[in-house]
Every structure is written in C-alpha cells, then in structure tokens.
Design an enzyme around this catalytic site. Sequence first.
Site, PDB file in Angstrom:
ATOM      1  N   LYS A  11       0.822  -1.432   0.417  1.00 53.02           N
ATOM      2  CA  LYS A  11      -0.068  -0.364  -0.273  1.00 53.02           C
ATOM      3  C   LYS A  11       0.938   0.918  -0.070  1.00 53.02           C
ATOM      4  O   LYS A  11       2.276   1.452   0.492  1.00 53.02           O
ATOM      5  CB  LYS A  11      -0.834  -0.176   1.132  1.00 53.02           C
ATOM      6  CG  LYS A  11      -1.672  -1.138   0.753  1.00 53.02           C
ATOM      7  CD  LYS A  11      -2.778  -1.195   2.331  1.00 53.02           C
ATOM      8  CE  LYS A  11      -4.015  -2.493   2.059  1.00 53.02           C
ATOM      9  NZ  LYS A  11      -4.999  -1.828   3.713  1.00 53.02           N
ATOM     10  N   TYR A  51     -12.181  -2.613  -3.920  1.00 58.15           N
ATOM     11  CA  TYR A  51     -12.674  -3.204  -2.552  1.00 58.15           C
ATOM     12  C   TYR A  51     -13.728  -2.687  -2.360  1.00 58.15           C
ATOM     13  O   TYR A  51     -14.953  -1.835  -1.237  1.00 58.15           O
ATOM     14  CB  TYR A  51     -12.258  -1.234  -1.403  1.00 58.15           C
ATOM     15  CG  TYR A  51     -10.672  -1.715  -0.551  1.00 58.15           C
ATOM     16  CD1 TYR A  51     -10.867  -3.081  -0.183  1.00 58.15           C
ATOM     17  CD2 TYR A  51     -10.039  -0.368  -0.992  1.00 58.15           C
ATOM     18  CE1 TYR A  51      -9.315  -3.330   0.004  1.00 58.15           C
ATOM     19  CE2 TYR A  51      -8.796  -1.338  -1.352  1.00 58.15           C
ATOM     20  CZ  TYR A  51      -8.023  -2.244   0.095  1.00 58.15           C
ATOM     21  OH  TYR A  51      -6.741  -2.224   0.477  1.00 58.15           O
ATOM     22  N   ASN A 114      -2.318  -0.160   7.087  1.00 61.43           N
ATOM     23  CA  ASN A 114      -2.046  -1.435   7.404  1.00 61.43           C
ATOM     24  C   ASN A 114      -0.776  -2.108   6.378  1.00 61.43           C
ATOM     25  O   ASN A 114      -0.408  -2.880   6.360  1.00 61.43           O
ATOM     26  CB  ASN A 114      -2.829  -1.978   7.957  1.00 61.43           C
ATOM     27  CG  ASN A 114      -4.197  -2.562   6.794  1.00 61.43           C
ATOM     28  OD1 ASN A 114      -3.386  -2.077   5.826  1.00 61.43           O
ATOM     29  ND2 ASN A 114      -4.663  -3.141   7.455  1.00 61.43           N
ATOM     30  N   HIS A 117      -2.121  -5.411   1.650  1.00 61.77           N
ATOM     31  CA  HIS A 117      -3.360  -5.908   1.225  1.00 61.77           C
ATOM     32  C   HIS A 117      -3.104  -7.410   0.684  1.00 61.77           C
ATOM     33  O   HIS A 117      -1.724  -8.266  -0.194  1.00 61.77           O
ATOM     34  CB  HIS A 117      -4.075  -5.530   0.085  1.00 61.77           C
ATOM     35  CG  HIS A 117      -5.535  -5.953  -0.598  1.00 61.77           C
ATOM     36  ND1 HIS A 117      -6.152  -6.164  -0.038  1.00 61.77           N
ATOM     37  CD2 HIS A 117      -5.548  -7.026  -1.722  1.00 61.77           C
ATOM     38  CE1 HIS A 117      -7.479  -7.566  -0.246  1.00 61.77           C
ATOM     39  NE2 HIS A 117      -6.184  -7.988  -1.588  1.00 61.77           N
ATOM     40  N   GLU A 128      -9.732 -10.041  -7.844  1.00 63.50           N
ATOM     41  CA  GLU A 128      -8.586  -8.888  -7.632  1.00 63.50           C
ATOM     42  C   GLU A 128      -7.512  -9.134  -8.845  1.00 63.50           C
ATOM     43  O   GLU A 128      -6.417  -8.375  -8.747  1.00 63.50           O
ATOM     44  CB  GLU A 128      -7.954  -9.240  -6.345  1.00 63.50           C
ATOM     45  CG  GLU A 128      -8.803  -8.054  -5.251  1.00 63.50           C
ATOM     46  CD  GLU A 128      -8.974  -8.960  -4.015  1.00 63.50           C
ATOM     47  OE1 GLU A 128     -10.057  -9.064  -3.050  1.00 63.50           O
ATOM     48  OE2 GLU A 128      -8.007  -9.354  -3.693  1.00 63.50           O
TER      49      GLU A 128
HETATM   50  N1  UDP Z   1      -9.732  -0.574   6.852  1.00 68.28           N
HETATM   51  C1  UDP Z   1     -10.280   1.027   7.720  1.00 68.28           C
HETATM   52  N2  UDP Z   1     -10.731   0.854   8.857  1.00 68.28           N
HETATM   53  C2  UDP Z   1     -11.406   0.050   9.670  1.00 68.28           C
HETATM   54  C3  UDP Z   1     -11.588  -1.343   8.504  1.00 68.28           C
HETATM   55  C4  UDP Z   1     -10.694  -1.406   7.035  1.00 68.28           C
HETATM   56  O1  UDP Z   1      -9.552   1.424   7.159  1.00 68.28           O
HETATM   57  O2  UDP Z   1     -12.435   0.143   9.830  1.00 68.28           O
HETATM   58  C5  UDP Z   1      -8.693  -0.424   6.083  1.00 68.28           C
HETATM   59  C6  UDP Z   1      -7.862  -1.254   6.023  1.00 68.28           C
HETATM   60  O3  UDP Z   1      -7.081  -0.309   5.412  1.00 68.28           O
HETATM   61  C7  UDP Z   1      -7.994  -2.991   6.090  1.00 68.28           C
HETATM   62  C8  UDP Z   1      -8.813  -1.924   4.367  1.00 68.28           C
HETATM   63  O4  UDP Z   1     -10.003  -0.479   4.902  1.00 68.28           O
HETATM   64  O5  UDP Z   1      -6.373  -2.834   5.333  1.00 68.28           O
HETATM   65  C9  UDP Z   1      -9.327  -3.234   3.728  1.00 68.28           C
HETATM   66  O6  UDP Z   1     -10.286  -4.518   5.431  1.00 68.28           O
HETATM   67  P1  UDP Z   1     -10.687  -5.501   5.139  1.00 68.28           P
HETATM   68  O7  UDP Z   1     -11.263  -5.661   6.225  1.00 68.28           O
HETATM   69  O8  UDP Z   1     -10.757  -6.518   3.815  1.00 68.28           O
HETATM   70  O9  UDP Z   1      -9.041  -5.979   5.681  1.00 68.28           O
HETATM   71  P2  UDP Z   1      -7.591  -6.676   5.495  1.00 68.28           P
HETATM   72  O10 UDP Z   1      -7.963  -8.020   4.706  1.00 68.28           O
HETATM   73  O11 UDP Z   1      -6.724  -5.856   4.862  1.00 68.28           O
HETATM   74  O12 UDP Z   1      -7.206  -7.391   6.778  1.00 68.28           O
HETATM   75 MG    MG Z   2     -10.119  -7.380   3.226  1.00 64.58          MG
END
Ligand code: UDP
Ligand code: MG
Length: 158
Positions: A11, A51, A114, A117, A128
Amino acid sequence: MAVQRTLVLLKPDAVQRGLVGTILTRFEQKGLKLVAMKLRHFPASTFEKHYEPHKAKPFYPGLVKYMSSSPVVALALEGVDAIEVVRGMMGATNSRKAAPGTIRGDLGMSFSNNLVHGSDSPESAASELANFFGDAGEVCNWTPVSTPWIYNVAEELA
Ligand code: UDP
Ligand code: MG
C-alpha cells in the site's frame, strides 16, 4: 492443499516508507513464487472496484482516497495454500493488534495504513488478480529451480 495465486498490494504507506524491499523479501524468503509485479499510481476507479465488497462501509471513501493517493506495488504470488499463507504473514487488520512476527505486527502502528493487502478467498483472488493483472502476458508462468527444495514435490505438488 492446492496451488493458488493471490493478489498482494504493498500500500502507499509501504512505498512511501521505503518498505517495499523489506516486505517483498519476506514473501520471497517464505518460498512464495513471484509471478507478477508492477508499481503504478493507480486511479481511484481501480480501488473502487478492488474494495467493492466494502462499498457500504463508512471507511470506504477514505480507503479509496488513501489507496489512490500515491504509488502502490501490486504482486501476484503463487504457492500451495498461498491465500491463507499470505493472510497469516500479514497479521490482523489493526497493526497495533497484529501479532509480532507478522508484517503489520512488526512494521506498522495503524488500523487503516496497514501496509499490505492480501486476497481473502479463491473467488476474491480471481477477481482481484484480473483487476490488477488482467492484460495478456502480465503474469509469468515459470518454475524456480528451488521448487523441489521448497516443497516435497511428490506429496505437495502432485
Ligand atoms: N480499514 C479501515 N478501517 C476499518 C476497517 C478497514 O481503514 O475500520 C481499511 C484497512 O486499510 C483494511 C482495508 O480497509 O486493510 C480493508 O479492510 P478488511 O476488513 O478487508 O481488512 P484486511 O483484509 O485488509 O485485513
Ligand atoms: Mg480484506
């Protein structure tokens, strides 16, 4: 046990913090095979699609903005159970809660920024990968010479 391909994104925060090499090294050292890689400043539309499952969530607009604010490195990684292996290596979504030893747990402090992805299912991996590497010839089919040392070929790749 199945050979899978998964989409990984390094990211904007990973690129801006100079962590591309560090994170890519982890995947390489694990034994995952790199089959595609590109660095691009992708348009918002790429992440609106990526997303899409989160479209109704309150964090969706900010997430699309953050992901399209700066270049991202997209990777396609291949390996036995690669989707689950990569998800384990990433750690929990909230980097502050991610276990030490994981990418987010070792390198990050943020929930939203974070670093990485990874696809969460074979279905999401397929869509994807098509979104980021949909053009012909973008994914490289090859066999690393290390394959028979990374796997027990007869048991795990038969
Ligand atoms: N995210 C965020 N706030 C939240 C949840 C998710 O900013 O409350 C962002 C974060 O960057 C995350 C992405 O949205 O990686 C996608 O969310 P997901 O629940 O799919 O998490 P991941 O699969 O990336 O662990
Ligand atoms: Mg996810």
